[in-house]
Scaffold this active site. Structure first.
Site, mmCIF file in Angstrom:
data_model
loop_
_atom_site.group_PDB
_atom_site.id
_atom_site.type_symbol
_atom_site.label_atom_id
_atom_site.label_comp_id
_atom_site.label_asym_id
_atom_site.label_seq_id
_atom_site.Cartn_x
_atom_site.Cartn_y
_atom_site.Cartn_z
ATOM 1 N N SER A 90 4.788 -2.172 -2.881
ATOM 2 C CA SER A 90 5.040 -1.055 -2.047
ATOM 3 C C SER A 90 4.957 0.114 -3.180
ATOM 4 O O SER A 90 4.618 1.192 -2.808
ATOM 5 C CB SER A 90 6.075 -0.907 -1.342
ATOM 6 N N LYS A 106 2.132 2.278 -3.136
ATOM 7 C CA LYS A 106 1.906 3.134 -2.137
ATOM 8 C C LYS A 106 1.901 4.538 -2.622
ATOM 9 O O LYS A 106 1.361 5.722 -1.730
ATOM 10 C CB LYS A 106 3.047 3.103 -0.993
ATOM 11 N N TYR A 161 -5.573 -2.587 1.600
ATOM 12 C CA TYR A 161 -4.125 -2.695 1.454
ATOM 13 C C TYR A 161 -3.674 -3.789 0.797
ATOM 14 O O TYR A 161 -2.812 -3.699 -0.161
ATOM 15 C CB TYR A 161 -3.615 -2.596 2.959
ATOM 16 N N TYR A 183 12.715 2.609 1.139
ATOM 17 C CA TYR A 183 12.758 2.051 2.592
ATOM 18 C C TYR A 183 13.873 2.600 3.380
ATOM 19 O O TYR A 183 14.363 3.889 3.211
ATOM 20 C CB TYR A 183 12.849 0.323 2.665
ATOM 21 N N VAL A 192 8.655 -4.942 -3.118
ATOM 22 C CA VAL A 192 9.348 -6.211 -2.977
ATOM 23 C C VAL A 192 9.238 -7.156 -4.058
ATOM 24 O O VAL A 192 9.625 -8.145 -4.072
ATOM 25 C CB VAL A 192 9.073 -6.879 -1.433
HETATM 26 N N1 GLU Z 1 2.835 -6.453 0.321
HETATM 27 C C1 GLU Z 1 3.852 -6.179 0.839
HETATM 28 C C2 GLU Z 1 3.788 -6.069 2.443
HETATM 29 O O1 GLU Z 1 2.828 -5.387 2.991
HETATM 30 C C3 GLU Z 1 4.580 -4.797 0.482
HETATM 31 C C4 GLU Z 1 5.936 -4.638 0.984
HETATM 32 C C5 GLU Z 1 6.799 -3.867 -0.030
HETATM 33 O O2 GLU Z 1 6.685 -3.960 -1.204
HETATM 34 O O3 GLU Z 1 7.650 -3.190 0.418
HETATM 35 O O4 GLU Z 1 4.565 -6.656 2.921
#
Ligand code: GLU
Length: 312
Positions: free
Chosen positions: A67, A70, A197, A248, A266
């Site tokens: 993430s 992002k 993504y 988050y 994550v």
């Molecule tokens: N690739 C992970 C997913 O889409 C990213 C989630 C994350 O790092 O929060 O589930």
């Protein structure tokens, strides 16, 4: 830089103290490649806005950005399409639900709450994929590499094994994307949006790279070598969203304990920016129940206090 005095000693101390302070946290189990990562890894890097960089621990170790990517995809989209177009597709409000929740999409609004939860990042990916087609991931890698101060011959790249592992266990992301396609929130194809993504989540970097990205943001969008990589308007948006939505549904607690704009993934990494001063990144794979690195949050809290990174 005066404030980098004794920084190596500080980072070494944090590494020794926090490497094993993972409080029963667990590596992300829903992506097989991430579950197998050594939970004892730890690294921390700090890079000043002038490009002085120091690290302790396993700072050569590459991990997938997850993430944290992002931040890069949002910055890329803002630079390419402008804020008006991006924020027609995604909101700018924090989310109290888990990062992959589908609930809010149905009950509150048609568009995802923010670009740092999965649904929001998928709509951002969709905008990029629709515009750039098969060239999208190379364009994002080029941009990410510039932000990270990587040389052209040493660009960031996608870890294909992780990408595949991720794509094969992504029922939740497919569900989110199909749901958004059904409501019109996602206009491009589900497959191409998710392909990009997953690739972006699988970009590999180490804490040195991520601290350089943090330093570029801290420097108002100028890289350490003085090149404008991100506009100031985009930097303001990144700082705002990293401050309110970057960890988050743990963003509020992080604001209290650390008090800096940041984005977690994550993978166990956290990218942090201290406006006007430096970028910091920490990596320790065991996660708390919200998906944030346990030792990473603790180490950043200690550094924030010790170096008065909140300004006080
Ligand atoms: N690739 C992970 C997913 O889409 C990213 C989630 C994350 O790092 O929060 O589930």
């Amino acid at each position: 830089m005066k404030e980098f005095k004794n920084i190596r000693e500080k980072l070494d101390r944090l590494e020794k103290t926090y490497r094993s302070m993972t409080d029963g946290g667990k590596t992300a189990s829903y992506i097989p490649e991430l579950a197998d990562v050594n939970p004892r890894l730890f690294s921390i890097s700090a890079t000043s806005v002038g490009g002085e960089s120091f690290s302790s621990g396993d700072s050569d170790t590459l991990f997938s950005m997850q993430s944290i990517s992002k931040v890069v995809s949002l910055a890329f989209a803002l630079e390419r399409f402008g804020a008006e177009r991006v924020f027609k597709k995604v909101g700018m409000e924090p989310c109290a639900e888990p990062f992959n929740s589908i609930m809010k999409l149905e009950i509150s609004s048609n568009i995802p709450l923010n670009p740092f939860i999965n649904s929001g990042a998928i709509t951002v990916a969709s905008l990029i994929a629709e515009d750039l087609g098969g060239d999208a991931i190379d364009a994002v890698l080029e941009f990410a590499s510039l932000c990270a101060g990587r040389r052209p011959e040493n660009k960031l790249s996608v870890n294909e094994k992780i990408r595949e592992s991720e794509a094969s266990t992504a029922d939740r992301n497919w569900a989110l994307a199909y749901f958004m396609h059904s409501t019109g929130a996602l206009t491009h194809t589900v497959k191409d949006s998710l392909d990009l993504y997953f690739s972006m989540c699988s970009i590999e970097a180490n804490t040195v790279d991520l601290s350089f990205i943090g330093a570029t943001i801290a420097n108002g969008g100028l890289s350490a070598s003085g090149v404008r990589v991100i506009s100031l308007d985009t930097v303001y948006i990144l700082i705002g969203l990293m401050s309110t939505c970057g960890l988050y549904n743990g963003s509020g607690e992080f604001a209290v304990r650390v008090g800096l704009p940041a984005k977690s993934g994550v993978c166990g990494g956290i990218l942090c920016t201290v406006p006007g001063r430096m970028g910091i990144s920490v990596f320790s794979p065991p996660l708390d129940e919200r998906g944030n690195s346990v030792a990473g949050v603790k180490a950043l809290g200690a550094l924030s206090r010790e170096m008065k990174l909140r300004g006080l």
